[in-house]
Design a protein around this motif. Structure first.
Motif, PDB file in Angstrom:
ATOM      1  N   PRO A 158       0.779  -1.245   0.000  1.00  8.57           N
ATOM      2  CA  PRO A 158       0.000   0.000   0.000  1.00  8.57           C
ATOM      3  C   PRO A 158       0.808   1.292   0.000  1.00  8.57           C
ATOM      4  O   PRO A 158       0.232   2.370  -0.106  1.00  8.57           O
ATOM      5  N   PHE A 159       2.151   1.193   0.106  1.00 13.64           N
ATOM      6  CA  PHE A 159       2.926   2.440   0.066  1.00 13.64           C
ATOM      7  C   PHE A 159       3.188   2.913  -1.363  1.00 13.64           C
ATOM      8  O   PHE A 159       3.826   3.941  -1.571  1.00 13.64           O
ATOM      9  N   ILE A 160       2.695   2.181  -2.382  1.00 14.99           N
ATOM     10  CA  ILE A 160       2.818   2.673  -3.753  1.00 14.99           C
ATOM     11  C   ILE A 160       1.808   3.786  -3.987  1.00 14.99           C
ATOM     12  O   ILE A 160       0.806   3.898  -3.282  1.00 14.99           O
ATOM     13  N   SER A 161       2.046   4.617  -4.987  1.00 14.22           N
ATOM     14  CA  SER A 161       1.113   5.693  -5.317  1.00 14.22           C
ATOM     15  C   SER A 161      -0.233   5.094  -5.726  1.00 14.22           C
ATOM     16  O   SER A 161      -0.306   4.053  -6.379  1.00 14.22           O
ATOM     17  N   SER A 162      -1.314   5.760  -5.341  1.00  8.09           N
ATOM     18  CA  SER A 162      -2.659   5.276  -5.647  1.00  8.09           C
ATOM     19  C   SER A 162      -2.909   5.201  -7.154  1.00  8.09           C
ATOM     20  O   SER A 162      -3.798   4.471  -7.600  1.00  8.09           O
ATOM     21  N   GLY A 163      -2.116   5.929  -7.949  1.00  8.39           N
ATOM     22  CA  GLY A 163      -2.261   5.871  -9.400  1.00  8.39           C
ATOM     23  C   GLY A 163      -2.067   4.474  -9.953  1.00  8.39           C
ATOM     24  O   GLY A 163      -2.691   4.091 -10.955  1.00  8.39           O
ATOM     25  N   PHE A 164      -1.204   3.664  -9.305  1.00  8.43           N
ATOM     26  CA  PHE A 164      -0.973   2.294  -9.758  1.00  8.43           C
ATOM     27  C   PHE A 164      -2.245   1.446  -9.647  1.00  8.43           C
ATOM     28  O   PHE A 164      -2.426   0.484 -10.389  1.00  8.43           O
ATOM     29  N   LEU A 165      -3.102   1.794  -8.701  1.00  6.03           N
ATOM     30  CA  LEU A 165      -4.303   0.996  -8.463  1.00  6.03           C
ATOM     31  C   LEU A 165      -5.421   1.319  -9.440  1.00  6.03           C
ATOM     32  O   LEU A 165      -6.516   0.764  -9.330  1.00  6.03           O
ATOM     33  N   ARG A 166      -5.129   2.195 -10.377  1.00 12.52           N
ATOM     34  CA  ARG A 166      -6.083   2.443 -11.466  1.00 12.52           C
ATOM     35  C   ARG A 166      -5.718   1.643 -12.719  1.00 12.52           C
ATOM     36  O   ARG A 166      -6.423   1.693 -13.727  1.00 12.52           O
ATOM     37  N   ILE A 167      -4.614   0.903 -12.655  1.00 14.27           N
ATOM     38  CA  ILE A 167      -4.259  -0.016 -13.740  1.00 14.27           C
ATOM     39  C   ILE A 167      -5.274  -1.154 -13.735  1.00 14.27           C
ATOM     40  O   ILE A 167      -5.563  -1.723 -12.676  1.00 14.27           O
ATOM     41  N   PRO A 168      -5.850  -1.519 -14.885  1.00 13.27           N
ATOM     42  CA  PRO A 168      -6.872  -2.568 -14.886  1.00 13.27           C
ATOM     43  C   PRO A 168      -6.335  -3.928 -14.463  1.00 13.27           C
ATOM     44  O   PRO A 168      -5.301  -4.370 -14.959  1.00 13.27           O
ATOM     45  N   ALA A 169      -7.001  -4.559 -13.520  1.00  8.86           N
ATOM     46  CA  ALA A 169      -6.613  -5.890 -13.056  1.00  8.86           C
ATOM     47  C   ALA A 169      -7.852  -6.655 -12.617  1.00  8.86           C
ATOM     48  O   ALA A 169      -8.815  -6.067 -12.130  1.00  8.86           O
TER      49      ALA A 169
END
Length: 440
Positions: A158-169
């Protein structure tokens, strides 16, 4: 134990646990090696936290609502599969990519996000993609507009930028290290069961954790090849994080002759060798292979080509691999998240008040024993709160390193006022992150 220490350890002393305990020369050597390995791991972790701690702490708070929705690393397994290929993005990946495409339906393919464009271009869809590097918000946010193919299983801290969590998965899976004890205590979650210095070594442990016994590296050069430190296309998605001039350390190569690496990679080579030695004793059923076909030699791994690995296990005639198995989610409710953020915000408010008070007392010109007693009393209050909020310590790792003498800047804080002025700044930023956190 050493890995979790965020301050310097200039000396260590080995004491027998009982009067009858014998510290033979062999045992002393083993202990010295263990301590040395722990100190090196601590140094690498502390150096990373010094550089990225402020960003990590902010991102964790912002991502907490998202964590509540996703699977945890302890919710997955892969007991139906016995071979995994961990794909790094070194120059030699170009040699392996075509053959990996032929056997991808027979093995579990695990890779870092950086390598995804290289794999996709070859028609390979990895089973698990791991992202651990925070990167900047700008870099992370731009990825959502790169028209990436949907990732099957996206593992993140969870310390990654929240932008990564908008990558489709299809599935998002999170894990968080034991450094953040208060978060795990609050939500009743288990920490990441390993502490490692790179995505590839994380992938190695991840595959072992979910039950896969035969683990193979490809593209794990840990060295430069000519003018290349990455495979073709590996910097299309994420920028390069090092320069070729940093590759000035000679180590044994995959083919026998020496190759050039950099200090952090030399450390990773040693960690891989340590893992191989430990697992050969604790998990003899786990076999480690290096089919990188270039780069550094890794002691304890069986070195071969990917084609040879395929023949060894008869991959061509095998049935297709089975999917990753998901257990019931360890659900975290919205009310738990809201309570956590409210409590964190309240703790930061208290920290800000104490920082103001200590700074004010420190400015009094006439220093007396009574004044020193008042300051120490307020510092004790601060310490009591600070031990319960891991993210403030993480955010302030640069200041902690400065005070303790491990910062590369080589400065020291001149007064309580200076230090607690910085404490206040970080507490305000963490309050702001609490406010930004929201359920999408």
């Amino acid at each position: 134990a050493f890995t979790l220490i965020q301050t310097p350890v200039p000396r260590t002393a080995v004491l027998p646990a009982s009067r009858s305990a014998e510290l033979t020369p062999a045992k002393r050597t083993l202990l010295a090696e263990a301590v040395s390995s722990g100190q090196k791991n601590k140094f690498e972790n502390t150096r990373a936290a010094t550089k990225f701690g402020q960003q990590w702490a902010r991102n964790i708070l912002i991502n907490i609502p998202r964590v509540a929705q996703d699977y945890n690393l302890h919710d997955i397994s892969s007991n139906g599969n016995d071979i995994a290929v961990i794909v790094a993005s070194g120059p030699s990946l170009d040699k392996n990519i075509e053959f990996l495409a032929q056997i991808q339906d027979k093995v579990v393919v695990v890779t870092a996000l950086r390598s995804v464009p290289v794999l996709n271009a070859a028609g390979i869809k990895p089973d698990i993609v791991v992202q651990l590097d925070a990167e900047t918000d700008e870099v992370a946010s731009n990825l959502a507009h790169q028209n990436l193919s949907e990732i099957e299983n996206f593992v993140y801290e969870p310390f990654i930028s929240s932008g990564f969590l908008r990558i489709p998965a299809k599935n998002y899976i999170w894990s968080l290290s034991s450094h953040f004890h208060d978060i795990h205590q609050k939500f009743g979650t288990q920490p990441t069961p390993f502490n490692v210095p790179s995505v590839s070594i994380y992938g190695l442990h991840l595959c072992h954790h979910i039950g896969i016994k035969n683990l193979c590296f490809i593209g794990q050069d840990l060295a430069a090849s000519g003018e290349k430190q990455y495979a073709s296309g590996a910097t299309n998605l994420l920028p390069a994080n090092s320069k070729l001039s940093m590759f000035n350390v000679e180590v044994p190569g995959f083919y026998g002759s020496n190759v050039k690496t950099r200090s952090s990679f030399a450390y990773q080579i040693q960690i891989c060798s340590d893992i191989a030695e430990i697992w050969s004793k604790t998990h003899p059923d786990v076999k480690l292979f290096n089919a990188t076909e270039g780069g550094a030699y890794i002691e304890g791994f069986c070195h071969l080509t990917l084609s040879e690995l395929s023949k060894k296990f008869g991959l061509q005639g095998r049935e297709a691999k089975t999917p990753i198995v998901f257990k019931t989610k360890n659900k975290i409710s919205k009310s738990q998240v809201s309570e956590f953020l409210t409590c964190y915000d309240g703790s930061m408010r208290q920290i800000i008040k104490l920082a103001d008070k200590i700074s004010k007392l420190d400015k009094i010109q006439e220093k007396t024993r009574g004044l020193d007693k008042k300051i120490r009393k307020e510092i004790e209050k601060f310490s009591s709160i600070n031990t319960e909020v891991s993210l403030l310590q993480t955010s302030m790792q640069q200041e902690i390193a400065t005070v303790s003498g491990t910062s590369e800047k080589g400065k020291t804080v001149s007064s309580y006022g200076d230090f607690f002025s910085s404490v206040k700044k970080h507490a305000i930023e963490l309050r702001s992150a609490c406010e930004q956190a929201s359920f999408d």
